[in-house]
Design a protein around this motif. Structure first.
Motif, PDB file in Angstrom:
ATOM      1  N   VAL A 101       0.560  -1.489  -0.278  1.00  0.00           N
ATOM      2  CA  VAL A 101      -0.043  -0.031  -0.048  1.00  0.00           C
ATOM      3  C   VAL A 101       0.677   0.845   0.310  1.00  0.00           C
ATOM      4  N   GLU A 102       1.483   0.951   0.500  1.00  0.00           N
ATOM      5  CA  GLU A 102       2.875   2.192   1.023  1.00  0.00           C
ATOM      6  C   GLU A 102       3.705   2.797  -0.235  1.00  0.00           C
ATOM      7  N   GLU A 103       4.104   1.462  -1.331  1.00  0.00           N
ATOM      8  CA  GLU A 103       4.310   1.373  -2.572  1.00  0.00           C
ATOM      9  C   GLU A 103       3.743   2.425  -3.689  1.00  0.00           C
ATOM     10  N   MET A 104       1.988   1.834  -3.519  1.00  0.00           N
ATOM     11  CA  MET A 104       1.380   2.585  -4.398  1.00  0.00           C
ATOM     12  C   MET A 104       1.242   4.030  -3.929  1.00  0.00           C
ATOM     13  N   TRP A 105       1.059   4.118  -2.885  1.00  0.00           N
ATOM     14  CA  TRP A 105       1.247   6.146  -2.726  1.00  0.00           C
ATOM     15  C   TRP A 105       1.941   6.286  -3.048  1.00  0.00           C
ATOM     16  N   HIS A 106       3.345   5.944  -3.139  1.00  0.00           N
ATOM     17  CA  HIS A 106       3.829   6.918  -3.389  1.00  0.00           C
ATOM     18  C   HIS A 106       4.410   6.838  -5.006  1.00  0.00           C
ATOM     19  N   GLU A 107       4.316   5.485  -5.509  1.00  0.00           N
ATOM     20  CA  GLU A 107       4.376   5.980  -7.163  1.00  0.00           C
ATOM     21  C   GLU A 107       3.459   6.369  -7.966  1.00  0.00           C
TER      22      GLU A 107
ATOM     23  N   TYR B 188       0.815  13.290   4.616  1.00  0.00           N
ATOM     24  CA  TYR B 188      -1.071  13.363   3.693  1.00  0.00           C
ATOM     25  C   TYR B 188      -0.524  13.683   1.959  1.00  0.00           C
ATOM     26  N   PRO B 189      -0.996  13.841   1.209  1.00  0.00           N
ATOM     27  CA  PRO B 189      -1.221  14.605   0.265  1.00  0.00           C
ATOM     28  C   PRO B 189      -0.960  15.904   0.483  1.00  0.00           C
ATOM     29  N   ARG B 190      -0.925  17.044  -0.534  1.00  0.00           N
ATOM     30  CA  ARG B 190      -0.214  18.192  -0.453  1.00  0.00           C
ATOM     31  C   ARG B 190      -1.746  18.969  -0.193  1.00  0.00           C
ATOM     32  N   LEU B 191      -2.686  18.412  -0.935  1.00  0.00           N
ATOM     33  CA  LEU B 191      -3.789  19.319  -1.093  1.00  0.00           C
ATOM     34  C   LEU B 191      -5.351  18.518  -0.943  1.00  0.00           C
ATOM     35  N   GLY B 192      -4.781  17.324  -0.010  1.00  0.00           N
ATOM     36  CA  GLY B 192      -5.923  16.001   0.407  1.00  0.00           C
ATOM     37  C   GLY B 192      -5.675  14.970  -0.026  1.00  0.00           C
ATOM     38  N   PRO B 193      -6.399  13.873   0.621  1.00  0.00           N
ATOM     39  CA  PRO B 193      -6.293  12.557   0.164  1.00  0.00           C
ATOM     40  C   PRO B 193      -7.177  12.403  -1.481  1.00  0.00           C
ATOM     41  N   GLY B 194      -8.124  13.656  -2.149  1.00  0.00           N
ATOM     42  CA  GLY B 194      -8.576  13.021  -4.284  1.00  0.00           C
ATOM     43  C   GLY B 194      -7.817  13.144  -3.433  1.00  0.00           C
ATOM     44  N   MET B 195      -6.679  14.249  -3.436  1.00  0.00           N
ATOM     45  CA  MET B 195      -5.104  14.272  -4.578  1.00  0.00           C
ATOM     46  C   MET B 195      -4.829  12.944  -5.062  1.00  0.00           C
ATOM     47  N   MET B 196      -5.172  12.245  -4.344  1.00  0.00           N
ATOM     48  CA  MET B 196      -4.240  10.230  -4.313  1.00  0.00           C
ATOM     49  C   MET B 196      -4.749  10.177  -5.267  1.00  0.00           C
ATOM     50  N   TRP B 197      -6.075   9.855  -5.665  1.00  0.00           N
ATOM     51  CA  TRP B 197      -7.643   9.031  -6.552  1.00  0.00           C
ATOM     52  C   TRP B 197      -8.135  10.274  -7.702  1.00  0.00           C
ATOM     53  N   GLU B 198      -7.729  11.404  -7.301  1.00  0.00           N
ATOM     54  CA  GLU B 198      -7.821  11.450  -8.856  1.00  0.00           C
ATOM     55  C   GLU B 198      -6.827  10.930  -9.866  1.00  0.00           C
ATOM     56  N   LYS B 199      -5.843  11.341  -9.238  1.00  0.00           N
ATOM     57  CA  LYS B 199      -4.054  10.669  -9.753  1.00  0.00           C
ATOM     58  C   LYS B 199      -4.538   9.031 -10.028  1.00  0.00           C
ATOM     59  N   THR B 200      -4.969   8.407  -9.904  1.00  0.00           N
ATOM     60  CA  THR B 200      -4.742   7.151  -9.470  1.00  0.00           C
ATOM     61  C   THR B 200      -5.786   6.882 -10.495  1.00  0.00           C
ATOM     62  N   ALA B 201      -6.765   7.740 -10.639  1.00  0.00           N
ATOM     63  CA  ALA B 201      -8.005   7.499 -11.966  1.00  0.00           C
ATOM     64  C   ALA B 201      -7.602   8.039 -13.351  1.00  0.00           C
ATOM     65  N   GLU B 202      -6.471   8.728 -13.312  1.00  0.00           N
ATOM     66  CA  GLU B 202      -5.356   9.229 -14.254  1.00  0.00           C
ATOM     67  C   GLU B 202      -4.873   8.391 -15.209  1.00  0.00           C
TER      68      GLU B 202
END
Length: 495
Positions: A74-80, A210-224
């Motif tokens: 999980v940590e690996e994916m966050w940083h990828e 923590y993502p600098r623009l909030g957790p949604g930033m993580m999932w917006e980027k994953t979707a991209e």
């Protein structure tokens, strides 16, 4: 509505664009370039309850989401995904109780000073009493906590807040919820951590990412990233029916909502494999043909706790320094208060203001849920002042988000019902369910992600049991797949 449109066959269909759904799609593409998963999300943005909403440039979460895990994948994916977009945030949180603020994690002298020497001694004696004569069978949340903290501390710091969060007596909440959410912690360990500075308990970490623009930033980027690799992520696309032929799911019917408010369009999407993250109760109701009556009856017994957040903009910065404060006082309805600038300054467009999230736990259709936005803003401002944190007149803006099915409820009926549902769902050959509501388990984000990763690996030929993630076992332990019983296979064949 338009006629059903037949889409080309899709190898993997993912129901829901929250952390679990997007992780399943990402993991498939990471491990095999041949997959082009299709993700269908009923909401207007990805991320589920980990999304980050925006109002007038102010970004805010649906409750705070720390990025801390012991799961290496999980940590690996966050940083990828986010790479350099993480910041390290010092944790500062407190408990408001009896008109005083208690440091959390426990600071020994702060707690003793606030509670007083007489009551502190009673807490200690109560702790030793329950160590000598504990409940033999820990069936309820109350029994689990008292065995580890004593009855006196339970009365002070667990009972009122738990009642506020769940809306039911803590005696009705099952012990396995406590074992999952407060695992590896006791009064002795909490005191030792306070004295020694040692800390190996997840719920008491001192800093997190923590993502600098909030957790949604993580999932917006994953979707991209999913779309860049040929996958699809559809918003305003609600799965309303799951079609099956015996023990194989064949397709889903998706209702696509148009931004302009015009009539929705229906589409039938076929697939070889399906990964679900929608709430189990809704999933079973969407199955066509319906599962056996006992399965439908079990699904209808599952309950959920809803949630709303009133985010107030104040005319000055940082009325308090905490990331969040737990409000144990029964004198106010608010359960937890976030200070979003303490999570990341980039959540605010104006650093001379504050963005404060007032969180209320409720049920869809109750008095709180049905209050107008104007009345909720007034209530939140009034309670902020009542708690001595800011004046109601300091409020210069507000945004309200209502979130249904935020938390699966661990009441007296849930476990037996879930056993029935689990046995039936694992008997389906090409269908898996993952995530918080997909497993009806109060998982943190990392465990929801891990369940999705294991589901993706199952599609690729591995064998893992997604139902055992975060259930009284090591994060890194191997998970064996659960086989359906012959009786359940026979029941499906006889339908």
């Amino acid at each position: 509505m338009s006629n059903m449109q037949q889409d080309e066959r899709s190898p993997v269909v993912v129901i829901g664009g929250g952390p679990a759904g997007l992780t399943a799609a990402y993991e498939l593409q990471k491990r095999s370039s041949g997959f082009k998963p299709k993700v269908y999300e009923g909401g207007t943005m990805v991320g589920g309850i980990s999304r980050t909403e925006t109002n007038n440039g102010y970004r805010f979460d649906i409750g705070g989401h720390r990025f801390f895990t012991k799961v290496s994948e999980v940590e690996e994916m966050w940083h990828e995904v986010l790479q350099d977009d993480f910041i390290t945030v010092p944790r500062l949180s407190r408990i408001y109780y009896r008109e005083k603020f208690f440091d959390y994690p426990l600071k020994l002298f702060n707690a003793l000073w606030n509670i007083g020497p007489y009551e502190s001694m009673r807490i200690l004696l109560s702790y030793f009493k329950w160590q000598v004569r504990p409940y033999r069978n820990e069936e309820s949340f109350e029994e689990w906590v008292i065995n580890r903290f004593g009855g006196r501390l339970y009365m002070h710091f667990f009972r009122s807040y738990t009642q506020k969060v769940w809306g039911i007596n803590p005696r009705e909440i099952r012990a396995d919820w406590a074992a999952q959410r407060i695992k590896n912690l006791s009064l002795f360990k909490a005191v030792w951590n306070a004295i020694s500075g040692a800390n190996d308990t997840t719920s008491l970490i001192e800093e997190f990412q923590y993502p600098r623009l909030g957790p949604g930033m993580m999932w917006e980027k994953t979707a991209e990233l999913v779309k860049e690799k040929g996958g699809e992520v559809h918003l305003r696309s609600e799965v309303v029916r799951v079609n099956r032929d015996g023990n194989r799911v064949t397709s889903v019917d998706v209702k696509h909502w148009n931004e302009d408010g015009s009539e929705p369009v229906m589409e039938r999407v076929e697939g070889d494999h399906f990964v679900n993250t929608m709430a189990l109760r809704d999933l079973i109701q969407a199955m066509d043909p319906p599962p056996p009556p006992a399965v439908v009856e079990a699904a209808n017994k599952l309950k959920y706790r809803d949630f709303l957040i009133v985010t107030l903009v104040l005319d000055h910065a940082d009325p308090f320094k905490d990331n969040w404060i737990y409000i144990h006082s029964p004198a106010v309805k608010v359960g937890r208060i976030q200070n979003f600038r303490a999570w990341s300054k980039e959540m605010l467009p104006d650093q001379n203001t504050a963005s404060i999230g007032m969180e209320y736990f409720c049920q869809k259709g109750d008095g709180l849920w049905n209050m107008s936005d104007e009345d909720l803003r007034e209530l939140a401002g009034k309670e902020l002042e009542q708690l001595g944190l800011a004046k109601a007149s300091d409020v210069i803006g507000a945004a309200i988000i209502r979130q249904p099915k935020a938390y699966p409820v661990y009441d007296g009926e849930y476990r037996a019902a879930l056993d029935v549902l689990e046995e039936w769902i694992v008997s389906l050959d090409n269908f898996q369910t993952v995530g918080r509501n997909g497993l009806h388990r109060y998982n943190n984000q990392d465990h929801s992600m891990l369940s999705a990763m294991l589901a993706a690996r199952n599609i690729l030929g591995e064998e893992h049991d997604v139902w055992t993630v975060n259930v009284e076992r090591s994060y890194h332990e191997e998970f064996e797949v659960k086989k359906p019983t012959p009786e359940m296979k026979a029941a499906i064949a006889a339908e």
